[in-house]
Structure formats: structure tokens, C-alpha cells
Design a protein around this motif. Structure first.
Motif, PDB file in Angstrom:
ATOM      1  N   ARG A 143       0.860  -1.193   0.000  1.00  0.00           N
ATOM      2  CA  ARG A 143       0.000   0.000   0.000  1.00  0.00           C
ATOM      3  C   ARG A 143       0.890   1.236   0.000  1.00  0.00           C
ATOM      4  O   ARG A 143       1.773   1.365   0.845  1.00  0.00           O
ATOM      5  CB  ARG A 143      -0.904   0.034   1.233  1.00  0.00           C
ATOM      6  N   GLU A 145       1.013   4.128   1.207  1.00  0.00           N
ATOM      7  CA  GLU A 145       0.432   4.975   2.259  1.00  0.00           C
ATOM      8  C   GLU A 145       0.924   6.417   2.116  1.00  0.00           C
ATOM      9  O   GLU A 145       2.078   6.654   1.755  1.00  0.00           O
ATOM     10  CB  GLU A 145       0.857   4.453   3.644  1.00  0.00           C
ATOM     11  N   LEU A 152       6.975  -0.810  11.471  1.00  0.00           N
ATOM     12  CA  LEU A 152       6.043  -1.795  10.915  1.00  0.00           C
ATOM     13  C   LEU A 152       4.585  -1.405  11.120  1.00  0.00           C
ATOM     14  O   LEU A 152       3.690  -2.032  10.557  1.00  0.00           O
ATOM     15  CB  LEU A 152       6.284  -3.172  11.545  1.00  0.00           C
ATOM     16  N   MET A 153       4.342  -0.377  11.933  1.00  0.00           N
ATOM     17  CA  MET A 153       2.956   0.006  12.209  1.00  0.00           C
ATOM     18  C   MET A 153       2.234   0.445  10.942  1.00  0.00           C
ATOM     19  O   MET A 153       1.090   0.104  10.720  1.00  0.00           O
ATOM     20  CB  MET A 153       2.912   1.179  13.197  1.00  0.00           C
ATOM     21  N   ARG A 154       2.887   1.268  10.161  1.00  0.00           N
ATOM     22  CA  ARG A 154       2.283   1.717   8.910  1.00  0.00           C
ATOM     23  C   ARG A 154       3.330   1.634   7.816  1.00  0.00           C
ATOM     24  O   ARG A 154       4.031   2.584   7.531  1.00  0.00           O
ATOM     25  CB  ARG A 154       1.715   3.138   9.042  1.00  0.00           C
ATOM     26  N   GLY A 155       3.458   0.457   7.267  1.00  0.00           N
ATOM     27  CA  GLY A 155       4.449   0.227   6.228  1.00  0.00           C
ATOM     28  C   GLY A 155       3.815   0.357   4.853  1.00  0.00           C
ATOM     29  O   GLY A 155       2.596   0.440   4.710  1.00  0.00           O
ATOM     30  N   PHE A 158       3.755  -4.829   4.038  1.00  0.00           N
ATOM     31  CA  PHE A 158       3.550  -5.385   5.378  1.00  0.00           C
ATOM     32  C   PHE A 158       2.845  -6.734   5.277  1.00  0.00           C
ATOM     33  O   PHE A 158       2.315  -7.088   4.222  1.00  0.00           O
ATOM     34  CB  PHE A 158       2.734  -4.418   6.248  1.00  0.00           C
ATOM     35  N   MET A 160      -0.057  -9.331   6.185  1.00  0.00           N
ATOM     36  CA  MET A 160      -1.450  -9.371   6.646  1.00  0.00           C
ATOM     37  C   MET A 160      -1.988 -10.785   6.517  1.00  0.00           C
ATOM     38  O   MET A 160      -1.617 -11.521   5.606  1.00  0.00           O
ATOM     39  CB  MET A 160      -2.321  -8.443   5.794  1.00  0.00           C
ATOM     40  N   GLU A 438      -4.951  -0.251  15.680  1.00  0.00           N
ATOM     41  CA  GLU A 438      -5.857  -1.193  15.012  1.00  0.00           C
ATOM     42  C   GLU A 438      -5.044  -2.360  14.465  1.00  0.00           C
ATOM     43  O   GLU A 438      -4.248  -2.196  13.558  1.00  0.00           O
ATOM     44  CB  GLU A 438      -6.586  -0.488  13.860  1.00  0.00           C
ATOM     45  N   VAL A 439      -5.256  -3.550  15.036  1.00  0.00           N
ATOM     46  CA  VAL A 439      -4.521  -4.708  14.519  1.00  0.00           C
ATOM     47  C   VAL A 439      -5.421  -5.654  13.737  1.00  0.00           C
ATOM     48  O   VAL A 439      -4.931  -6.514  13.017  1.00  0.00           O
ATOM     49  CB  VAL A 439      -3.777  -5.489  15.630  1.00  0.00           C
ATOM     50  N   GLY A 440      -6.718  -5.491  13.876  1.00  0.00           N
ATOM     51  CA  GLY A 440      -7.599  -6.372  13.113  1.00  0.00           C
ATOM     52  C   GLY A 440      -8.891  -5.661  12.774  1.00  0.00           C
ATOM     53  O   GLY A 440      -9.286  -4.696  13.436  1.00  0.00           O
ATOM     54  N   HIS A 441      -9.536  -6.145  11.712  1.00  0.00           N
ATOM     55  CA  HIS A 441     -10.791  -5.528  11.275  1.00  0.00           C
ATOM     56  C   HIS A 441     -11.650  -6.632  10.674  1.00  0.00           C
ATOM     57  O   HIS A 441     -11.199  -7.345   9.776  1.00  0.00           O
ATOM     58  CB  HIS A 441     -10.455  -4.457  10.214  1.00  0.00           C
ATOM     59  N   GLY A 473      -9.402  -9.055   8.396  1.00  0.00           N
ATOM     60  CA  GLY A 473      -7.951  -8.846   8.278  1.00  0.00           C
ATOM     61  C   GLY A 473      -7.244  -8.714   9.620  1.00  0.00           C
ATOM     62  O   GLY A 473      -7.789  -8.152  10.565  1.00  0.00           O
ATOM     63  N   VAL A 474      -6.038  -9.264   9.679  1.00  0.00           N
ATOM     64  CA  VAL A 474      -5.169  -9.034  10.843  1.00  0.00           C
ATOM     65  C   VAL A 474      -3.821  -8.540  10.316  1.00  0.00           C
ATOM     66  O   VAL A 474      -3.248  -9.152   9.412  1.00  0.00           O
ATOM     67  CB  VAL A 474      -4.885 -10.334  11.640  1.00  0.00           C
ATOM     68  N   GLY A 475      -3.346  -7.431  10.863  1.00  0.00           N
ATOM     69  CA  GLY A 475      -2.021  -6.948  10.484  1.00  0.00           C
ATOM     70  C   GLY A 475      -0.980  -7.712  11.287  1.00  0.00           C
ATOM     71  O   GLY A 475      -0.711  -7.386  12.435  1.00  0.00           O
ATOM     72  N   ARG A 478       2.063  -5.554  12.033  1.00  0.00           N
ATOM     73  CA  ARG A 478       1.669  -4.473  12.941  1.00  0.00           C
ATOM     74  C   ARG A 478       1.425  -5.028  14.344  1.00  0.00           C
ATOM     75  O   ARG A 478       1.806  -4.429  15.345  1.00  0.00           O
ATOM     76  CB  ARG A 478       0.417  -3.767  12.426  1.00  0.00           C
TER      77      ARG A 478
HETATM   78  P1  ATP Z   1      -5.600   1.748   8.797  1.00  0.00           P
HETATM   79  O1  ATP Z   1      -6.883   2.453   9.125  1.00  0.00           O
HETATM   80  O2  ATP Z   1      -4.682   1.613   9.963  1.00  0.00           O
HETATM   81  O3  ATP Z   1      -4.941   2.268   7.569  1.00  0.00           O
HETATM   82  P2  ATP Z   1      -7.037  -0.160   7.267  1.00  0.00           P
HETATM   83  O4  ATP Z   1      -8.424   0.121   7.667  1.00  0.00           O
HETATM   84  O5  ATP Z   1      -6.522   0.382   5.992  1.00  0.00           O
HETATM   85  O6  ATP Z   1      -6.031   0.261   8.454  1.00  0.00           O
HETATM   86  P3  ATP Z   1      -7.522  -2.920   6.585  1.00  0.00           P
HETATM   87  O7  ATP Z   1      -7.585  -2.637   5.150  1.00  0.00           O
HETATM   88  O8  ATP Z   1      -8.753  -3.295   7.315  1.00  0.00           O
HETATM   89  O9  ATP Z   1      -6.793  -1.724   7.344  1.00  0.00           O
HETATM   90  O10 ATP Z   1      -6.381  -4.017   6.813  1.00  0.00           O
HETATM   91  C1  ATP Z   1      -6.440  -5.036   7.807  1.00  0.00           C
HETATM   92  C2  ATP Z   1      -5.333  -4.881   8.815  1.00  0.00           C
HETATM   93  O11 ATP Z   1      -4.053  -4.726   8.192  1.00  0.00           O
HETATM   94  C3  ATP Z   1      -5.452  -3.643   9.689  1.00  0.00           C
HETATM   95  O12 ATP Z   1      -6.327  -3.883  10.756  1.00  0.00           O
HETATM   96  C4  ATP Z   1      -4.026  -3.421  10.139  1.00  0.00           C
HETATM   97  O13 ATP Z   1      -3.740  -4.219  11.273  1.00  0.00           O
HETATM   98  C5  ATP Z   1      -3.211  -3.910   8.980  1.00  0.00           C
HETATM   99  N1  ATP Z   1      -2.684  -2.795   8.175  1.00  0.00           N
HETATM  100  C6  ATP Z   1      -3.366  -1.988   7.341  1.00  0.00           C
HETATM  101  N2  ATP Z   1      -2.559  -1.096   6.760  1.00  0.00           N
HETATM  102  C7  ATP Z   1      -1.305  -1.344   7.237  1.00  0.00           C
HETATM  103  C8  ATP Z   1      -0.014  -0.776   7.006  1.00  0.00           C
HETATM  104  N3  ATP Z   1       0.125   0.226   6.157  1.00  0.00           N
HETATM  105  N4  ATP Z   1       1.040  -1.300   7.671  1.00  0.00           N
HETATM  106  C9  ATP Z   1       0.892  -2.332   8.522  1.00  0.00           C
HETATM  107  N5  ATP Z   1      -0.292  -2.910   8.780  1.00  0.00           N
HETATM  108  C10 ATP Z   1      -1.381  -2.428   8.150  1.00  0.00           C
END
Ligand code: ATP
Ligand code: MG
Length: 604
Positions: A143, A145, A152-155, A158, A160, A438-441, A473-475, A478
Motif C-alpha cells: 500500500r 500509504e 512496521l505500524m504503517r508500512g 507489510f 497481513m 488497530e490490529v484487526g478488522h 484482516g489481521v495486520g 503491525r
Molecule cells: P488503517 O486504518 O490503519 O490504515 P485499514 O483500515 O486500511 O487500516 P484494513 O484494510 O482493514 O486496514 O487491513 C487489515 C489490517 O491490516 C489492519 O487492521 C491493520 O492491522 C493492517 N494494516 C493496514 N494497513 C497497514 C499498514 N500500512 N502497515 C501495517 N499494517 C497495516
């Protein structure tokens, strides 16, 4: 593994580009290396952690009936055009890495896999007898971003775990969704994390349920609002609440007043000696739709409240068809330059009224000629309110809807819920705030993708129906860093035992002491043989350096073959508590086995 043979380099000082503790620690302790913006190498210690997390994820997904697969990362643009997301992902959000191959065909690197999996379901699922299905994969996502940060939090690359379900009806989807809720709770508990599941924004698709799993930590990018009774928790983007009651207006007869220098609510309240709850503030936004149309949006909201941009964007997306569009590409408060493109004359900013004239908008191609006027529910019931007079330096007081101003047709909830607001389910509860990662959705998608891409099945009556879908999804990467963010001290990382790269480290204080070395080697071999993953610090370094490194990398148990060996014992230190005790050499393996077992099982 012997540290003397490992590619093991720790840094004494905090790296300059790392802002939060977990990022600093993972760099310093030699877990990760930055290769480019948002792109990291997972070094051997990190890879072990990631594999442990992946294994927990895999076990819980399998237990919930998931089937593991691996989908392509290189995805043809055609699939994304079918779902209608190509433009959103390449242009609007611009989050997808898109490229052209040598045949000039457009491709993308997968940021997510709804399109690919829906194409597979369309080909393979024909009958109701084949569903439900739950497929998952653990894979690198790409992605682009806007702001890669925090390691690794926002790579931009990454790991998933993403899962997709196909169901025949709401009930079956709801069941899979609940199973995933349980699986995610298990994953986080087993990984040793303190977390909360919260209601989340489902975007403009709307209606469908969605929950995020938040690891609680100060450095979290998300704000969670919750009540103490445990009945309510939501991402602030989604949260609803009861606003404070409005004060009764002090003004009773309508008039225009000179109010110089009151372009902010605060200044206006001071000047008029009134409460912000008596004011209707009118906020100007500019939105761009995917078909190129620009719409000027005027939001009227109570003076003490703020607009929630996510809720506003969702409302605008619902209105997109009115403008011949599908989705919102951009939403912003227009700056002077943006206003210059469509405004005939400078707007009375800070003094705008709900009825500011449409004449301000030039007749320009692709710009809607009228303001789209929305009123937030907080402003609807106000009586004798204060608002702008459409003239710099002037306001009106004691205004009323349907007297001086027409109430905008569209009344919506677009206010930001705030800590301290009363909860809807029980007004005696007030919303509290916490930061989360946010680690999962988990998400009920419904038929959005299956209808767009024609993924149907034949039901028992022989009718063709679109499949219902969910995505989950689970990061993984992250989550691993979030564990550090939640568990460290001034000396380094404190890994939860279940996801630590190694369970134990045997430290030889002095490698020139043959007895120390001999006992350490023996323990190292026995521990590994017993399934206790153990490192051996056999480097030719001072004891102090070794102890510091062991603390920094956060291995749960340190075994030191120091002075105590004279009594047939070794010192064993627990990283988390720093408790140290001498244990007979012969008992080390069984004791550690028991501790590790206890610690991992207490999280089961
Ligand atoms: P965020 O709001 O943090 O950008 P997202 O809503 O885009 O997350 P999802 O598309 O639901 O995230 O992706 C599922 C999971 O992947 C997220 O819950 C998060 O843990 C992880 N994730 C998403 N974007 C990243 C990223 N750029 N780097 C690391 N982990 C990520
Ligand atoms: Mg994102």
C-alpha cells in the motif's frame, strides 16, 4: 542459535528517524532494518516473532474452519475495474501501486484481495451446497500509504492475514462473523495483548457490521470511545453519543449585530457573552467526486460541536448519484487558492449564514452551481440562535429556522462524539477515551462485490442469487510491533512468552572460563532438545554488554553460568519481573519447561 554466529548488531542510541518506543527498540535490538520509506527487512529475530504470530493466527483460523491458500500479489487491473475500485485505489486514495507490464497491460500490487477472491468464487461456486466457505492467506500486502511511519505500524509493504467468507444468507454471514470475532479475540489473547474490540466505520458501503480490534497503547493512531459499563466501544470515526444540552438562548428578538473580529466561535461567545450551544456555525467544505464534479458543501452545526469528516464523507458518498457520480475522491476545507477557482468574490469567512448565496459560485464547468446544504441534528432544534450575517464583522441573533432561515432539507448526524458526552444506551454513562492500535478488522461486506463482479450461486429453489461476503484482516507485522509498544521498559523489549523469538538465552559471563562454557553448552543443548527455544551468548564480550543485549532483545528467561556454578547452580532471571533465582543445574530444563508452559497456557 549461537550469538557469536548470528548476524546480530545492536545499537546503543536511539535511531534518529524513529518516533515511538516500539520502533526505536526494534531497530536498536536488531530486529528490523529500514530499506526505504515504509519498507523494512525482517531480520532473523523478527522473522521468528512473525512466524509465531502467524502460527497462532493459523491455528485460530483453522479452528474456525478456515482454509489456507495463497493468492497472487500481482493483480490485473481488469478485476479492479470490474469491482469499480480501480479509480478509487489508483486515483482517489492513490494507495495502490499500479504499473504497466511489457505488453502495456495495467497491473497492481495487491493492497487487499476482495477482487481476486470474488473472481475465484464466481468461477468455482455454483450451488448453495458449496457454501459457506472461508478462505484465508498470510501474505505481504502493498500500500502506497500517504504517511508511512512508526516502522512496521504503517508500512508500504507489510504482512497481513486476510480472510474472506462466502455465505448464502445474513444468518450464515452473521455466524461466520461471530466466529471470526472469537478467533480474533483468541489470537490477541494468546499473543499476550491487552485489547478491545470496537464498532468501526464501514465506509460508504454502509449498513454492514464492522468491528476493529484495538491494542491499547498511547502511541496508537486511533481514538476509541467507550463506557465503563463495557456496553459500548467505538472508533471515534464511528462513535455516536448524546451531545450536551443546549443552553436557552439569551436573545429573544431577531436582529443583526456588529460583531467585529469574531471569526471564531470562541471570540464570538466572548463578544456576545453567549454559550457556543446557542450558535449555528456554518462550515464550508469542498468535495470532488469521481466523475470530476466539484461540489461546495455547507454544513450547519451547533457551535460547540465539530464535524466528523468520516461521517460527512459517508453522507456525501450516499449523495454521489445525485451528481451522476459513484464516489467521493476528495473532501477538504477549501483554502484561499481552492476558493479562487470557483468563488466570484471573497466569501465572508467566519460570518457565513446557512443561506449564503449560491451566487458566490461562478458558473464553471464541473462545479455544481449550488451549495449542498446539510444540517447536523444538533443544530435542528435550536431556537433563537446566533449565526453569521453573510457580512464580515456581523452576526444575527435570535434567528429561527423557517423564519429567517430555511432549514436545509438534509438533516444528518455528522458530529464528532467526544469524551465526556453521555452514552446513548445509558445517559448516565459518559464516554471515556483511549488510544488504540488497530490490529484487526472484521467486516460484513454483503453483496457489494458479488453483484459488481457477478459472483452468484443457485439456491435450493433453483434461483440465481448473489453470494454474501465477509472479509477479515489481521495486520501480522503491525500486531508484532504493537506487542512491543505494550510491553517494554527502559532497558528494552519484554516479549510475551508466546511470541518471543526465543524462550531463553544462556549467557556465559566469561568465555575464558572453561567450566562456565562447559555448563552453558550443556544447558544450551538440553534446553533446545527439550523444545525450549534457546540462544547461547558465547560472544567474546564483557558480561555487562551481554546482559544489556539480553535485556534489549527481550528474551523472557536469561540463564547465567556465573558464580553460582561453584554450588552446582545457575542464576535464572525473568525479563519481565527481573526476579532472579539460583536453580540447580539439573533442574533448569524442567523448571523452565514448566514456567513457559504456564505462561503460554495462562493466555490460552
Ligand atoms: P488503517 O486504518 O490503519 O490504515 P485499514 O483500515 O486500511 O487500516 P484494513 O484494510 O482493514 O486496514 O487491513 C487489515 C489490517 O491490516 C489492519 O487492521 C491493520 O492491522 C493492517 N494494516 C493496514 N494497513 C497497514 C499498514 N500500512 N502497515 C501495517 N499494517 C497495516
Ligand atoms: Mg489504511
Amino acid at each position: 542459535m549461537r550469538l557469536s554466529q548470528m548476524l546480530f548488531v545492536t545499537l546503543r542510541d536511539d535511531p534518529a528517524d524513529a518516533e515511538i518506543p516500539s520502533h526505536k527498540l526494534l531497530l536498536r535490538a536488531g530486529y528490523i532494518r529500514r530499506i526505504g520509506s515504509g519498507v523494512y527487512a525482517y531480520l532473523p529475530l523478527m522473522w521468528r516473532v512473525l512466524q509465531k504470530v502467524s502460527q497462532i493466527v493459523r491455528e485460530e483460523m483453522n479452528a474456525a474452519g478456515g482454509q489456507e491458500c495463497l493468492l497472487p500479489q500481482l493483480q490485473p487491473a481488469d478485476l479492479w475495474k470490474e469491482s469499480g475500485r480501480w479509480d478509487t485505489y489508483t486515483k482517489a486514495e492513490g494507495i495502490m501501486f499500479a504499473l504497466k507490464d511489457r505488453r502495456d497491460q495495467e497491473q497492481a500490487l495487491g493492497p487487499t484481495h476482495e477482487e481476486v477472491i470474488t473472481a475465484i468464487a464466481r468461477d468455482m461456486i455454483r450451488s448453495y451446497r458449496q457454501v459457506p466457505q472461508l478462505l484465508y492467506q498470510i501474505q505481504t500486502k502493498f500500500r502506497d500509504e500517504i504517511r508511512p511511519r512508526f516502522g512496521l505500524m504503517r508500512g508500504r509493504e507489510f504482512i497481513m492475514k486476510d480472510a474472506y467468507s462466502f455465505n448464502v444468507d445474513e444468518e450464515s454471514l452473521e455466524k461466520t462473523y461471530q466466529d471470526m470475532h472469537t478467533a480474533y479475540s483468541n489470537i490477541l489473547r494468546r499473543s499476550g495483548l491487552a485489547f478491545r474490540s470496537v464498532q468501526a466505520d464501514s465506509g460508504a458501503i454502509g449498513g454492514s457490521a464492522s468491528q476493529e480490534f484495538m491494542v491499547l497503547a498511547e502511541a496508537g493512531e486511533d481514538e476509541v470511545l467507550y463506557t465503563e459499563d463495557g456496553q459500548y466501544a467505538a472508533n471515534v470515526e464511528k462513535a455516536v453519543s448524546l451531545p450536551p444540552d443546549a443552553e436557552t438562548s439569551a436573545f429573544t428578538s431577531y436582529e443583526k449585530r456588529e460583531t467585529p473580529g469574531t471569526e471564531t466561535i470562541e471570540k464570538l461567545c466572548k463578544f456576545l457573552k453567549c454559550s457556543p450551544t446557542q450558535i449555528v456555525k456554518n462550515v464550508l467544505y469542498q468535495t470532488n467526486f469521481d466523475n470530476g464534479t466539484t461540489v461546495l458543501v455547507l454544513v450547519s452545526i451547533r457551535g460547540d460541536q465539530e464535524v466528523n469528516d468520516v461521517k460527512l464523507q459517508n453522507e456525501l458518498t450516499k449523495l454521489a448519484p445525485k451528481y451522476g457520480a459513484k464516489t467521493v475522491i476528495k473532501l477538504a476545507v477549501p483554502d484561499a487558492e481552492a476558493q479562487g477557482k470557483w468563488a466570484n468574490q471573497p466569501l465572508p469567512l467566519g460570518y457565513i449564514a446557512p443561506d449564503v448565496a449560491d451566487d458566490y459560485i461562478k458558473s464553471v464547468k464541473d462545479v455544481a452551481p449550488r451549495f449542498l446544504r446539510l444540517v447536523d441534528k444538533t443544530a435542528v432544534d435550536l431556537k433563537n440562535f446566533v449565526t453569521g450575517a453573510n457580512e464580515a464583522g456581523y452576526h444575527v441573533v435570535a434567528a429561527n429556522w423557517d423564519e429567517q432561515f430555511k432549514l436545509p432539507e438534509l438533516s444528518v448526524d455528522i458530529r464528532k462524539a467526544r469524551p465526556g458526552d453521555r452514552a446513548i444506551h445509558n445517559p448516565e454513562q459518559t464516554l471515556q477515551s483511549a488510544r488504540g492500535i488497530e490490529v484487526g478488522h472484521i467486516f460484513q461486506l454483503g453483496t457489494t462485490y458479488s453483484i459488481a463482479m457477478g459472483a452468484t450461486y443457485t439456491n435450493e429453489q433453483g434461483e440465481e442469487k448473489p453470494l454474501l461476503m465477509g472479509c477479515y484482516g489481521v495486520g501480522v507485522s503491525r500486531l508484532a510491533q504493537a506487542a512491543v509498544e505494550q510491553s517494554y521498559d527502559k532497558d528494552g523489549i519484554i516479549w510475551p512468552v508466546a511470541i518471543a523469538p526465543y524462550h531463553a538465552i544462556v549467557t556465559i559471563p566469561n568465555i575464558n572460563d572453561t567450566q562456565q562454557v562447559e555448563i552453558a553448552e550443556k544447558l544450551y543443548a538440553q534446553l533446545n532438545q527439550a523444545g525450549i527455544e534457546t540462544l547461547l551468548d558465547d560472544r567474546n564480550e564483557r558480561a555487562g554488554v551481554k546482559f544489556k543485549d539480553a535485556d534489549l532483545i527481550g528474551i523472557p528467561y536469561r540463564i547465567v553460568t556465573g558464580r553460582a556454578i561453584a554450588n552446582g547452580k545457575v542464576e535464572v532471571v525473568e525479563r519481565k519481573s527481573r526476579n532472579s533465582q539460583e536453580i540447580a543445574i539439573a533442574d533448569v530444563v524442567s523448571t523452565l519447561k514448566q514456567w513457559i508452559h504456564q505462561s503460554v497456557n495462562s493466555q490460552q
